[in-house]
Design an enzyme around this catalytic site. Structure first.
Site, PDB file in Angstrom:
ATOM      1  N   GLU A  12     -12.256  14.811   1.694  1.00  0.00           N
ATOM      2  CA  GLU A  12     -11.070  15.599   2.038  1.00  0.00           C
ATOM      3  C   GLU A  12      -9.860  14.912   1.401  1.00  0.00           C
ATOM      4  O   GLU A  12      -9.638  13.714   1.634  1.00  0.00           O
ATOM      5  CB  GLU A  12     -10.883  15.655   3.560  1.00  0.00           C
TER       6      GLU A  12
ATOM      7  N   ASN B  66     -13.157  16.737  11.110  1.00  0.00           N
ATOM      8  CA  ASN B  66     -13.067  16.122  12.434  1.00  0.00           C
ATOM      9  C   ASN B  66     -12.334  16.999  13.445  1.00  0.00           C
ATOM     10  O   ASN B  66     -12.301  16.699  14.625  1.00  0.00           O
ATOM     11  CB  ASN B  66     -12.408  14.744  12.348  1.00  0.00           C
TER      12      ASN B  66
ATOM     13  N   HIS C  85     -10.393  11.099   2.497  1.00  0.00           N
ATOM     14  CA  HIS C  85     -11.324  10.925   3.619  1.00  0.00           C
ATOM     15  C   HIS C  85     -12.754  11.130   3.159  1.00  0.00           C
ATOM     16  O   HIS C  85     -13.182  12.260   2.908  1.00  0.00           O
ATOM     17  CB  HIS C  85     -10.943  11.902   4.749  1.00  0.00           C
TER      18      HIS C  85
ATOM     19  N   SER D  91      -9.984   8.425   9.614  1.00  0.00           N
ATOM     20  CA  SER D  91     -10.739   9.579  10.115  1.00  0.00           C
ATOM     21  C   SER D  91      -9.820  10.566  10.795  1.00  0.00           C
ATOM     22  O   SER D  91     -10.026  11.771  10.713  1.00  0.00           O
ATOM     23  CB  SER D  91     -11.779   9.148  11.136  1.00  0.00           C
TER      24      SER D  91
HETATM   25  P1  NAD Z   1     -15.996  -1.230   9.463  1.00  0.00           P
HETATM   26  O1  NAD Z   1     -15.728  -1.904  10.777  1.00  0.00           O
HETATM   27  O2  NAD Z   1     -17.381  -1.126   8.976  1.00  0.00           O
HETATM   28  O3  NAD Z   1     -15.158  -2.008   8.325  1.00  0.00           O
HETATM   29  C1  NAD Z   1     -13.822  -2.407   8.483  1.00  0.00           C
HETATM   30  C2  NAD Z   1     -13.598  -3.651   7.617  1.00  0.00           C
HETATM   31  O4  NAD Z   1     -12.217  -3.949   7.641  1.00  0.00           O
HETATM   32  C3  NAD Z   1     -14.345  -4.888   8.124  1.00  0.00           C
HETATM   33  O5  NAD Z   1     -15.062  -5.461   7.055  1.00  0.00           O
HETATM   34  C4  NAD Z   1     -13.229  -5.811   8.584  1.00  0.00           C
HETATM   35  O6  NAD Z   1     -13.520  -7.201   8.332  1.00  0.00           O
HETATM   36  C5  NAD Z   1     -12.086  -5.354   7.723  1.00  0.00           C
HETATM   37  N1  NAD Z   1     -10.784  -5.656   8.251  1.00  0.00           N
HETATM   38  C6  NAD Z   1     -10.384  -5.865   9.538  1.00  0.00           C
HETATM   39  N2  NAD Z   1      -9.068  -6.103   9.571  1.00  0.00           N
HETATM   40  C7  NAD Z   1      -8.625  -6.063   8.290  1.00  0.00           C
HETATM   41  C8  NAD Z   1      -7.366  -6.260   7.690  1.00  0.00           C
HETATM   42  N3  NAD Z   1      -6.269  -6.505   8.422  1.00  0.00           N
HETATM   43  N4  NAD Z   1      -7.286  -6.178   6.366  1.00  0.00           N
HETATM   44  C9  NAD Z   1      -8.361  -5.892   5.622  1.00  0.00           C
HETATM   45  N5  NAD Z   1      -9.591  -5.706   6.124  1.00  0.00           N
HETATM   46  C10 NAD Z   1      -9.705  -5.793   7.452  1.00  0.00           C
HETATM   47  O7  NAD Z   1     -15.291   0.169   9.543  1.00  0.00           O
HETATM   48  P2  NAD Z   1     -15.662   1.502   8.711  1.00  0.00           P
HETATM   49  O8  NAD Z   1     -16.672   2.259   9.477  1.00  0.00           O
HETATM   50  O9  NAD Z   1     -15.915   1.152   7.294  1.00  0.00           O
HETATM   51  O10 NAD Z   1     -14.291   2.309   8.849  1.00  0.00           O
HETATM   52  C11 NAD Z   1     -13.155   2.020   8.064  1.00  0.00           C
HETATM   53  C12 NAD Z   1     -12.196   3.195   8.100  1.00  0.00           C
HETATM   54  O11 NAD Z   1     -12.855   4.352   7.602  1.00  0.00           O
HETATM   55  C13 NAD Z   1     -11.685   3.564   9.474  1.00  0.00           C
HETATM   56  O12 NAD Z   1     -10.360   4.032   9.371  1.00  0.00           O
HETATM   57  C14 NAD Z   1     -12.614   4.705   9.893  1.00  0.00           C
HETATM   58  O13 NAD Z   1     -12.013   5.552  10.852  1.00  0.00           O
HETATM   59  C15 NAD Z   1     -12.795   5.392   8.559  1.00  0.00           C
HETATM   60  N6  NAD Z   1     -14.018   6.207   8.467  1.00  0.00           N
HETATM   61  C16 NAD Z   1     -15.202   5.764   8.959  1.00  0.00           C
HETATM   62  C17 NAD Z   1     -16.339   6.552   8.847  1.00  0.00           C
HETATM   63  C18 NAD Z   1     -17.670   6.082   9.391  1.00  0.00           C
HETATM   64  O14 NAD Z   1     -18.552   6.935   9.621  1.00  0.00           O
HETATM   65  N7  NAD Z   1     -17.872   4.781   9.585  1.00  0.00           N
HETATM   66  C19 NAD Z   1     -16.275   7.791   8.208  1.00  0.00           C
HETATM   67  C20 NAD Z   1     -15.048   8.207   7.656  1.00  0.00           C
HETATM   68  C21 NAD Z   1     -13.924   7.407   7.809  1.00  0.00           C
END
Ligand code: NAD
Length: 559
Positions: A151, A189, A139, A118
């Site tokens: 993005e 963002n 993104h 993000s």
């Molecule tokens: P989330 O917590 O739902 O999922 C993260 C996953 O990664 C979990 O299933 C966890 O078990 C796994 N994980 C943890 N450590 C790990 C490792 N070492 N190797 C592989 N997998 C691992 O998080 P999310 O909301 O899906 O966010 C993921 C990324 O996307 C982040 O960088 C976040 O900033 C970005 N993002 C999130 C959103 C949102 O609205 N949730 C939007 C855009 C971008």
């Protein structure tokens, strides 16, 4: 051409990205280190595809084929079979760098590595690999299957070929890509920061309550959701972390400075919907307090007793110097021989005309001199001249002044403020159901009551807050437009990409640059200058590009 996809992290974003790639016909390798996460992701993807089948947008056979293309794995090396690997692991720099270092070691040299971060620097993540030219930011937005925007972020060493492949991939899986340079927060963002940021300041300064800010954002500015509702949806912890990250990456730039209220909400565990309480309370999916849905009156309220004669600044000018009061007739003619359309052609700006139209339609007398009026509407408080019909205020007159670029310290030497309120000068008035009214420190309660009645008689809702330049809606929009102007000037993306990103990524009613063009870049500049003067805070300093656009009488989109 990308023929297969690897996804690292099977959480909210990873599962969504996997689902849309499967729908588009790609084989997908989905990795997570938590066994439970893989199972949850499978259930999610099956549910997502089943909903599409139920809506008739996917055949049962296509669903079965899509699921057959999915490989769940707890072995990171299995991803070496993919042409593109998108990382969607938790937002921690070191964790992501470690993952990319490993992937770089065993993936073939041609594999493209991408991050869904993000707000972490793409360039810094790319530097953990030996292939920064084949490393890119992709993104996505939540929920991935519904949000069109991606993005495509160019790190300092990302090659043109990698950018083109990443864009082509985004289109292939049904998304609209916009290009962004690797700068803190990319487009969305970064440019969206003032929406919660200014909302928190307005509440922190005691200008308005969260419910009032949300109501104004929806009804006066047309946002789908108010900033406090949005913070509750996203989660205060996520909002605070992204805010801090962008601020730190800009080395403490005041425009991105977090607010103590954010830290406090996180410390208190009031994270929003996910904890059942944030700015509002929730039971399950239901919000149980917050801004009520508006109940509009069927017809305008009656005119308040004792208010009949209104002077609108600029009206004499627009009516070709006509100074005699004329009763508006029911056909909509406001002055003898002048139709509203005729008047409009004389009107240098829409705002006075909007007021004249509304005041005339409600049956008030329009008078030619301010001292004859019981209600005086100052549409340009900085221009109190006789040439515009300003002859002072009659005793007991109600004074309403455009607060878009003015605060009470300017007016205080010229007029008494105890029967005065500022109003929001966000045109066009005709589109707006709600008008903000701002109290000065000395406004009497009966004057506030009368001002609200006057606006209700024009068929408008009101929200009474404390006076501040721009009040709520214009302050939010001016700061968003300013941030978009900074981003445009710094080459983060072009004007069309910035506006598209804000409309598709966070559902803004207009792109902030097109919005500035529509309201007038000079009005945005004046609001920001007034805010900087009033608060003494450099977060409001206008982008040099905004000044240049105003100086050239141009607009962001044309020039
Ligand atoms: P989330 O917590 O739902 O999922 C993260 C996953 O990664 C979990 O299933 C966890 O078990 C796994 N994980 C943890 N450590 C790990 C490792 N070492 N190797 C592989 N997998 C691992 O998080 P999310 O909301 O899906 O966010 C993921 C990324 O996307 C982040 O960088 C976040 O900033 C970005 N993002 C999130 C959103 C949102 O609205 N949730 C939007 C855009 C971008």
């Amino acid at each position: 051409m990308i023929r297969s996809l690897g996804v690292v992290g099977a959480g909210t974003m990873g599962a969504g990205i996997a689902q849309i790639a499967l729908q588009a016909g790609l084989p997908v390798y989905l990795y997570d280190l938590a066994e439970g996460a893989l199972q949850t992701a499978q259930v999610r993807i099956e549910g997502g595809l089943a909903r599409l089948v139920a809506k008739g947008r996917l055949t049962p056979a296509d669903r079965t084929a899509a699921l057959a293309r999915l490989t769940l794995t707890s072995d990171l090396r299995a991803l070496a079979a993919a042409d593109l690997i998108i990382e969607a692991a938790p937002e921690q720099l070191q964790l992501k760098r470690d993952l990319f270092k490993q992937l770089d070691e065993f993936c073939p040299p041609g594999t493209i590595l991408a991050t869904n971060t993000s707000a972490l620097p793409v360039t810094e993540l790319a530097a953990a690999t030996g292939r920064p030219d084949r490393f890119v930011g992709l993104h996505f937005f939540n929920p991935v299957p519904l949000m069109a925007l991606v993005e495509v972020v160019q790190g300092a060493r990302t090659s043109a070929e990698t950018m083109a492949l990443a864009e082509e991939f985004a289109r292939r899986i049904g998304k609209s890509p916009v290009r962004a340079k690797d700068t803190p927060g990319f487009i969305v963002n970064r440019v969206a920061r003032p929406f919660p940021g200014e909302a928190l300041r307005l509440v922190g300064e005691g200008v308005a309550t969260p419910v009032q800010v949300d109501r104004i954002a929806r009804l006066a500015a047309g946002f789908r959701m108010g900033p406090f509702e949005l913070m509750d949806l996203v989660g205060m912890d996520v909002n605070y972390a992204v805010n801090r990250s962008v601020w730190e990456q800009f080395f403490g730039e005041p425009r991105f400075r977090p607010h103590p209220l954010q830290a406090q909400m996180v410390q208190a565990g009031l994270l929003g919907r996910k904890t059942g309480r944030g700015w509002y309370r929730y039971e399950g999916d239901q919000q149980i307090d917050g801004p009520a849905s508006p109940q509009y009156a069927e017809s305008p309220a009656p005119r308040p007793l004792g208010l009949e004669r209104v002077w609108v600044q600029g009206s004499a000018l627009m009516a070709g110097g006509l100074t005699q009061p004329e009763r508006p007739d029911p056909t909509g003619r406001l002055f003898e021989g002048q139709s509203p359309a005729g008047l409009k052609s004389h009107c240098p700006r829409r705002l006075p005309f909007d007021w004249i139209e509304a005041v005339g339609a409600a049956g008030y007398y329009l008078v030619g001199q301010s001292s004859e009026a019981q209600v005086v509407l100052l549409t340009d408080p900085h221009e109190l001249t006789a040439a515009h019909g300003w002859t002072g205020l009659a005793p007991g007159a109600l004074l309403l002044w455009d607060g878009s670029a003015c605060d009470e310290s300017f007016l205080a030497p010229h007029v008494p403020l105890d029967r005065s309120l500022s109003f929001a000068g966000l045109p066009p008035l005709g589109e707006r159901r709600l008008v903000e009214l701002g109290l000065t420190l000395t406004t009497k309660p009966e004057a506030a009551e009368q001002a609200a009645q006057f606006l209700h008689s024009l068929g408008r809702e009101t929200e009474i807050i404390q006076a501040t330049p721009g009040l709520v809606a214009l302050r939010l929009i001016a700061c968003l437009a300013n941030e978009a102007a900074w981003a445009l000037q710094e080459g983060v993306a072009d004007a069309a990409s910035i506006d598209t990103a804000m409309q598709q990524g966070v559902n803004y009613p207009h792109g902030p640059l097109a919005w500035a063009d529509r309201l007038g870049p000079d009005r945005i500049l004046a609001t920001l200058e007034a805010l900087q003067r009033f608060t003494g805070d450099d977060r409001y300093r206008p982008a040099p590009l905004l000044r240049r656009v105003v100086a050239s009488s141009g607009t962001f989109w044309r020039g």
